[in-house]
Enzyme design. Structure first.
Site, PDB file in Angstrom:
ATOM      1  N   ASP A 181      19.629 -40.413  72.712  1.00  0.00           N
ATOM      2  CA  ASP A 181      19.423 -40.802  71.310  1.00  0.00           C
ATOM      3  C   ASP A 181      18.836 -42.193  71.068  1.00  0.00           C
ATOM      4  OD1 ASP A 181      20.617 -38.353  71.012  1.00  0.00           O
ATOM      5  OD2 ASP A 181      22.418 -39.095  70.027  1.00  0.00           O
ATOM      6  N   ASP A 235      19.120 -36.636  68.249  1.00  0.00           N
ATOM      7  CA  ASP A 235      19.755 -36.038  67.084  1.00  0.00           C
ATOM      8  C   ASP A 235      18.625 -35.451  66.247  1.00  0.00           C
ATOM      9  OD1 ASP A 235      22.389 -36.723  67.621  1.00  0.00           O
ATOM     10  OD2 ASP A 235      22.674 -37.782  65.730  1.00  0.00           O
ATOM     11  N   HIS A 243      18.954 -33.498  62.882  1.00  0.00           N
ATOM     12  CA  HIS A 243      19.810 -32.895  61.865  1.00  0.00           C
ATOM     13  C   HIS A 243      19.038 -32.301  60.694  1.00  0.00           C
ATOM     14  CE1 HIS A 243      23.183 -34.552  63.929  1.00  0.00           C
ATOM     15  NE2 HIS A 243      22.972 -35.798  63.570  1.00  0.00           N
ATOM     16  N   HIS A 276      21.074 -39.785  58.724  1.00  0.00           N
ATOM     17  CA  HIS A 276      20.360 -40.316  59.893  1.00  0.00           C
ATOM     18  C   HIS A 276      19.706 -39.171  60.667  1.00  0.00           C
ATOM     19  CE1 HIS A 276      24.275 -39.111  61.508  1.00  0.00           C
ATOM     20  NE2 HIS A 276      23.650 -38.927  62.660  1.00  0.00           N
ATOM     21  N   LYS A 304      19.622 -31.953  69.416  1.00  0.00           N
ATOM     22  CA  LYS A 304      21.031 -31.614  69.217  1.00  0.00           C
ATOM     23  C   LYS A 304      21.440 -31.855  67.770  1.00  0.00           C
ATOM     24  CE  LYS A 304      22.574 -36.025  71.146  1.00  0.00           C
ATOM     25  NZ  LYS A 304      23.318 -36.500  70.008  1.00  0.00           N
ATOM     26  N   CYS A 321      27.822 -40.464  71.304  1.00  0.00           N
ATOM     27  CA  CYS A 321      26.947 -39.503  71.987  1.00  0.00           C
ATOM     28  C   CYS A 321      26.840 -39.730  73.490  1.00  0.00           C
ATOM     29  CB  CYS A 321      25.578 -39.498  71.314  1.00  0.00           C
ATOM     30  SG  CYS A 321      25.696 -38.956  69.578  1.00  0.00           S
TER      31      CYS A 321
END
Length: 185
Positions: free
Chosen positions: A9, A51, A53, A70, A95, A134
C-alpha cells in the site's frame, strides 16, 4: 528457494499529504525504490498491494466506519507512489474491493497465496505502510498461507509509532522475523 518482496500500500493516500498518511513516508520512498531494484536484480519476485475501495466502502466514516475516504478505486489517492508502478513487477494485488471487505491483508480474497505458490515462492519479505494495519495483516496471513516471512523493519511506516512498535512485537512473537532489508537480501 524462490522469494517474494510484498510491498504493501505505498499509495498517495497513505503517504505524506494523503487522506490517511502514515508517519514519515518521505524517508521511506527512495530507500524502498532502491531496494525494489536490488531485489529484482537478485531474482526476487516483486508484488505490490493496493487498497482499491468502492466509493461507499464500509470502512469510511461516511458509511459508519473508522477511516476517512481513502484509496477509492481509480482515484489519484489510490495511485501507487511514482516509480513504484513499473513493468518489472510480477504482481499487483488489489484489496478491499468489496463494500464490506476489510482489505487489510494482501492475502484477503485476492488469491495471492496461490499465485505466489504457482511462482514457486516459499519465502516472503513484507514492507510498506501502515505497520499496525495492512503490513501486520499481510505478514500474519503470509505465515498462515505457509510462507516463511520477514518484515523489513527499515522499510515500514506506521500511522502511530507506538502502535507500530506494538504490531512489530506481535509479529515477531508469531515467528515473523524482523530484519533490516540489507540482511534479508
Amino acid at each position: 528457494m524462490k522469494r517474494a518482496l510484498i510491498v504493501v500500500d505505498v499509495q498517495r493516500d497513505f503517504c505524506e499529504g494523503g487522506a490517511l498518511a502514515a508517519a514519515d513516508t518521505v524517508s521511506l520512498l527512495e530507500p524502498l525504490r532502491a531496494f525494489i531494484a536490488a531485489a529484482r536484480q537478485a531474482g526476487v519476485k516483486i508484488v505490490l498491494t493496493q487498497d482499491w475501495h468502492p466509493p461507499n466502502h464500509r470502512s469510511f466514516r461516511e458509511a459508519g466506519g473508522d477511516w476517512p475516504v481513502h484509496c477509492v478505486a481509480g482515484s489519484r489517492g489510490a495511485q501507487l507512489m511514482p516509480r513504484l508502478d513499473s513493468d518489472a513487477l510480477d504482481l499487483i494485488v488489489y484489496k478491499g474491493e468489496t463494500i464490506d471487505g476489510a482489505g487489510y491483508s494482501g492475502f484477503e480474497s485476492t488469491g495471492l497465496g496461490e499465485r505466489l505458490g504457482a511462482l514457486g515462492v516459499r519465502e516472503a519479505a513484507v514492507c510498506g505502510v501502515a505497520t499496525e494495519y495492512c503490513v501486520r495483516a499481510t505478514a500474519i496471513d503470509a505465515v498462515k498461507a505457509g510462507f516463511r516471512v520477514a518484515v523489513l523493519t527499515d522499510l515500514i511506516r506506521p500511522i502511530q509509532f507506538a502502535a507500530g512498535e506494538s504490531a512489530l512485537g506481535e509479529m515477531v512473537a508469531l515467528g515473523i522475523e524482523g530484519l533490516e532489508s540489507k540482511v534479508w537480501l
